[in-house]
Scaffold this motif. Structure first.
Motif, mmCIF file in Angstrom:
data_model
loop_
_atom_site.group_PDB
_atom_site.id
_atom_site.type_symbol
_atom_site.label_atom_id
_atom_site.label_comp_id
_atom_site.label_asym_id
_atom_site.label_seq_id
_atom_site.Cartn_x
_atom_site.Cartn_y
_atom_site.Cartn_z
ATOM 1 N N GLU A 88 0.506 -1.710 -0.183
ATOM 2 C CA GLU A 88 -0.123 -0.131 0.208
ATOM 3 C C GLU A 88 0.866 1.265 0.396
ATOM 4 N N LEU A 89 0.440 2.191 -0.418
ATOM 5 C CA LEU A 89 0.455 3.682 -0.557
ATOM 6 C C LEU A 89 1.617 4.360 0.716
ATOM 7 N N PRO A 90 1.199 4.094 2.077
ATOM 8 C CA PRO A 90 2.175 3.952 3.529
ATOM 9 C C PRO A 90 3.666 2.920 3.623
ATOM 10 N N ASP A 91 3.028 1.888 3.177
ATOM 11 C CA ASP A 91 4.517 0.905 2.811
ATOM 12 C C ASP A 91 5.430 1.709 2.085
ATOM 13 N N ALA A 92 5.214 2.616 1.147
ATOM 14 C CA ALA A 92 5.904 3.164 0.396
ATOM 15 C C ALA A 92 6.634 4.380 0.848
ATOM 16 N N TRP A 93 6.038 5.164 1.630
ATOM 17 C CA TRP A 93 7.073 5.989 2.377
ATOM 18 C C TRP A 93 7.733 5.809 3.793
ATOM 19 N N ARG A 94 7.039 4.453 4.358
ATOM 20 C CA ARG A 94 7.879 3.507 5.652
ATOM 21 C C ARG A 94 8.930 3.383 4.389
ATOM 22 N N GLU A 95 8.943 2.026 3.675
ATOM 23 C CA GLU A 95 9.680 1.639 3.497
ATOM 24 C C GLU A 95 11.297 2.151 3.028
ATOM 25 N N LEU A 96 11.175 3.275 1.346
ATOM 26 C CA LEU A 96 11.663 4.060 1.338
ATOM 27 C C LEU A 96 12.188 4.665 2.329
ATOM 28 N N GLU A 97 12.074 5.531 3.245
ATOM 29 C CA GLU A 97 12.453 6.036 3.996
ATOM 30 C C GLU A 97 13.675 5.086 5.227
ATOM 31 N N ARG A 98 13.619 3.790 4.984
ATOM 32 C CA ARG A 98 14.193 2.764 5.800
ATOM 33 C C ARG A 98 15.505 3.142 4.886
#
Length: 239
Positions: A88-98
């Motif tokens: 999901e889109l919120p996963d992208a924000w979290r995973e990209l930052e990580r």
């Protein structure tokens, strides 16, 4: 930091954020334009020996795009592997930052903040639009449950007809797709390259030809994806 990327969208994210960190990428990594790094095969068939020879500090991968045996072989060679999970889109924000912090970024990049803002401000259709979303032909395959692309479309007001299917990428016969009662057919140009002459003729519903990079990639392209996809959908659907 020496990084090898096995995912096109992650390649773009690392290259844009940390110029010089990337030393290897797949043959399918087309962005940013002019990327000059060693090519190590495809996402599903990377050359493990070639990757090891590059002496990376980190290999970045994705649980859906890359095969676990390849990642295990890299780990067995003593290479650290970071695997992203994006549904999901919120996963992208979290995973990209990580991922970017693991690659050596000192802080969250500005483009990531801007992309998140763009999606927060995206305006969906006033009413739900039912769509089928083929991703392959011969045989026909469509988006099913629990997919990143399906989540993006839902945020733009497009309901995936097969969102509740038991499979994530089910094979569905064309006659069933045509009888699904969809208002719209969404045809991306990857992984299958649908075009004006290859795809729309199979359906009675209006067809939206959209950028696969903006529909399926989680990286810098997310900054313009909401606008690009919305424009393409509205041109096709006329609403």
């Amino acid at each position: 930091m020496r990084v090898v990327s096995l995912v096109p969208s992650l390649t773009e994210a690392v290259a844009v954020t940390l110029p010089g960190a990337l030393v290897g990428a797949t043959d399918w990594c087309t962005h940013p334009a002019g990327l000059d790094v060693a090519r190590i095969g495809g996402t599903k068939n990377p050359d493990v020996a070639a990757i090891v020879a590059l002496r990376p500090d980190l290999v970045v991968a994705n649980e859906e795009e890359n095969r676990e045996p390849d990642l295990d072989a890299l780990r067995a060679a003593g290479i650290e592997v970071l695997v992203t999970v994006v549904r999901e889109l919120p996963d992208a924000w979290r995973e990209l930052e990580r991922l970017l912090l693991a690659c050596g970024a000192s802080s969250r990049p500005r483009w990531l903040d801007e992309a998140e803002t763009a999606w927060a401000e995206a305006v969906p259709y006033e009413r739900r639009v039912r769509a089928v979303v083929p991703i392959w032909r011969r045989p026909w395959m469509v988006l099913g449950r629990d997919t990143f692309a399906g989540d993006l479309l839902a945020r733009l007001g497009v309901e995936n007809v097969y969102a509740a299917h038991a499979e994530r990428y089910p094979r569905v016969p064309l006659d069933e797709l045509r009888a699904a009662g969809a208002d719209l057919v969404v045809l991306p140009d990857e992984p299958y390259r649908f075009t004006a002459d290859d795809g729309p003729e199979a359906f009675d519903a209006p067809a939206a030809l959209v950028s696969g990079r903006h529909l399926t990639w989680y990286g810098p392209s997310l900054g313009e994806a909401a606008r690009v996809l919305s424009d393409g959908l509205r041109v096709a659907y006329g609403r």
